[in-house]
Design a protein around this motif. Sequence first.
Motif, PDB file in Angstrom:
ATOM      1  N   THR A  72       0.814  -1.220   0.000  1.00 16.58           N
ATOM      2  CA  THR A  72       0.000   0.000   0.000  1.00 16.58           C
ATOM      3  C   THR A  72       0.842   1.261   0.000  1.00 16.58           C
ATOM      4  O   THR A  72       0.349   2.330  -0.328  1.00 16.58           O
ATOM      5  CB  THR A  72      -0.926   0.042   1.233  1.00 16.58           C
ATOM      6  N   GLY A  73       2.102   1.132   0.392  1.00 18.93           N
ATOM      7  CA  GLY A  73       2.940   2.322   0.518  1.00 18.93           C
ATOM      8  C   GLY A  73       2.474   3.137   1.709  1.00 18.93           C
ATOM      9  O   GLY A  73       1.685   2.673   2.535  1.00 18.93           O
ATOM     10  N   THR A  93      -4.773   9.826   2.598  1.00 16.60           N
ATOM     11  CA  THR A  93      -3.813  10.010   1.519  1.00 16.60           C
ATOM     12  C   THR A  93      -3.019   8.729   1.343  1.00 16.60           C
ATOM     13  O   THR A  93      -2.746   8.007   2.307  1.00 16.60           O
ATOM     14  CB  THR A  93      -2.843  11.174   1.805  1.00 16.60           C
ATOM     15  N   THR A  94      -2.673   8.448   0.108  1.00 17.82           N
ATOM     16  CA  THR A  94      -1.917   7.253  -0.230  1.00 17.82           C
ATOM     17  C   THR A  94      -1.143   7.516  -1.511  1.00 17.82           C
ATOM     18  O   THR A  94      -1.319   8.559  -2.149  1.00 17.82           O
ATOM     19  CB  THR A  94      -2.866   6.041  -0.389  1.00 17.82           C
ATOM     20  N   LYS A  95      -0.318   6.563  -1.904  1.00 19.27           N
ATOM     21  CA  LYS A  95       0.410   6.696  -3.158  1.00 19.27           C
ATOM     22  C   LYS A  95      -0.598   6.612  -4.311  1.00 19.27           C
ATOM     23  O   LYS A  95      -1.721   6.131  -4.122  1.00 19.27           O
ATOM     24  CB  LYS A  95       1.480   5.605  -3.275  1.00 19.27           C
TER      25      LYS A  95
END
Length: 145
Positions: A72-73, A93-95
Amino acid sequence: MKNCLSSGLVLVLITVATSIYGQAAYTQTEKRLVYTVVERQPEFPGGSVALSRYLAATIKVPNALVRKNYNTGPVAAKFIIDELGYVRDVRVTTKPLDKKAKKGMQAFMANIIAAVEQMPRWEPGEVDGKHVAVFYTLPIEVNMQ
């Protein structure tokens, strides 16, 4: 029109000045100040250990991500803890998402948002001995094992 432009410019200048000089920065939402730097940070009931347990118990990683062992980063929940300790305006927030994992990641982000929105009241942050609203970033560590 001129008043709107000048008040917008003042808000931008205040934001720039506070970030440049490192003073207590804040933003204006719903006519309430939301601090990013406070004298005493908000605290989850029971502290960071209780927060970790709460997140582990309430956030479920979708099977699609587990089966693919998807990385998932970095993932973070960003939200406001108001002056009464309630959680507001949750965002995740995520990659950037690739097409293969998009559906699973969207379900995962929805789980995170639901878990954060259902948190018990926090002990609010303080500035000058007064409870204030604080913008809070909570990193979410994902372990697929």
